[in-house]
Structures are given as structure tokens and as C-alpha cells.
Design a protein around this motif. Structure first.
Motif, PDB file in Angstrom:
ATOM      1  N   ARG A   6      65.870  48.695  -1.774  1.00 23.38           N
ATOM      2  CA  ARG A   6      65.965  47.632  -2.773  1.00 23.38           C
ATOM      3  C   ARG A   6      67.321  47.766  -3.450  1.00 23.38           C
ATOM      4  N   ASP A  11      65.520  40.867  -5.243  1.00 23.27           N
ATOM      5  CA  ASP A  11      64.314  40.811  -6.067  1.00 23.27           C
ATOM      6  C   ASP A  11      63.091  41.279  -5.290  1.00 23.27           C
ATOM      7  N   CYS A  12      63.328  41.948  -4.153  1.00 25.56           N
ATOM      8  CA  CYS A  12      62.244  42.523  -3.363  1.00 25.56           C
ATOM      9  C   CYS A  12      62.825  43.616  -2.465  1.00 25.56           C
ATOM     10  N   HIS A  30      57.277  36.491   3.673  1.00 19.58           N
ATOM     11  CA  HIS A  30      57.643  35.914   2.374  1.00 19.58           C
ATOM     12  C   HIS A  30      58.983  36.408   1.850  1.00 19.58           C
ATOM     13  N   THR A  31      59.865  36.860   2.751  1.00 23.32           N
ATOM     14  CA  THR A  31      61.224  37.234   2.354  1.00 23.32           C
ATOM     15  C   THR A  31      62.216  36.570   3.296  1.00 23.32           C
ATOM     16  N   ARG A  52      65.649  37.546  -0.711  1.00 19.31           N
ATOM     17  CA  ARG A  52      64.922  36.760  -1.713  1.00 19.31           C
ATOM     18  C   ARG A  52      63.481  36.553  -1.289  1.00 19.31           C
ATOM     19  N   ARG A  53      62.615  36.510  -2.267  1.00 16.42           N
ATOM     20  CA  ARG A  53      61.213  36.172  -2.006  1.00 16.42           C
ATOM     21  C   ARG A  53      61.093  34.668  -1.827  1.00 16.42           C
ATOM     22  N   THR A  54      60.236  34.260  -0.913  1.00 14.74           N
ATOM     23  CA  THR A  54      60.044  32.834  -0.648  1.00 14.74           C
ATOM     24  C   THR A  54      58.683  32.345  -1.108  1.00 14.74           C
ATOM     25  N   ASP A  55      57.874  33.230  -1.680  1.00 13.96           N
ATOM     26  CA  ASP A  55      56.507  32.866  -2.071  1.00 13.96           C
ATOM     27  C   ASP A  55      56.335  32.668  -3.570  1.00 13.96           C
ATOM     28  N   GLN A  56      57.420  32.552  -4.300  1.00 14.72           N
ATOM     29  CA  GLN A  56      57.342  32.428  -5.757  1.00 14.72           C
ATOM     30  C   GLN A  56      57.460  30.990  -6.249  1.00 14.72           C
ATOM     31  N   GLN A  60      65.138  27.710  -3.573  1.00 19.82           N
ATOM     32  CA  GLN A  60      65.899  28.656  -2.767  1.00 19.82           C
ATOM     33  C   GLN A  60      67.292  28.089  -2.484  1.00 19.82           C
TER      34      GLN A  60
END
Length: 75
Positions: A6, A11-12, A30-31, A52-56, A60
Motif C-alpha cells: 500500500r 486508497d487500497c 474492485h481495484t 484505486r477502488r472501483t466499488d465506492q 473514476q
């Protein structure tokens, strides 16, 4: 060997493994790694991009096309 990393800008976490003697990043659900366009010349350090997280549900940034990314290895 598996390595979970990290960075301060991420952010992940990212999953990295040695595969055929090379350190390779493996996708985690989800990344997504977002890459910046390549710098104008070799005076700039290689940039690995950001994970980056894609599930928030957040907007994007647009992904840079592969042909415009820096092909130099940052590690």
C-alpha cells in the motif's frame, strides 16, 4: 512469495507476486490501476500510477490509453 503493498497515494492494497523471476502485479476485484500519460522526456522518473477502488461509487479518472503510458518500469 506474495507481497501486499500500500503506497501513500493508494486508497487500497495491491497484490504482487514473483512470476518467472519478475515481480508482477495481480488484479484484485474492485481495484484498478490508473496510469498518467508518459512524461515528455526521460528526465522524469517512471510513474507506476495509482491503485484505486472501483466499488465506492466515486467518479473514476479516465484511464490513459496504453500507447500513451510510460513503458519504463518504476521498480
Amino acid at each position: 512469495m506474495q507481497v501486499l503493498l500500500r503506497d501513500q497515494d493508494d486508497d487500497c492494497f495491491g497484490l504482487w507476486m514473483l512470476q518467472e523471476g519478475r515481480l508482477v502485479e495481480f488484479a484484485i476485484p474492485h481495484t484498478e490501476r490508473i496510469h498518467q500519460p508518459a512524461p515528455p522526456n526521460e528526465d522524469f522518473s517512471p510513474d507506476p500510477g495509482r491503485l484505486r477502488r472501483t466499488d465506492q461509487g466515486n467518479a473514476q479518472p479516465e484511464q490513459t490509453p496504453e500507447e500513451l503510458r510510460d513503458t519504463r518500469s518504476p521498480w
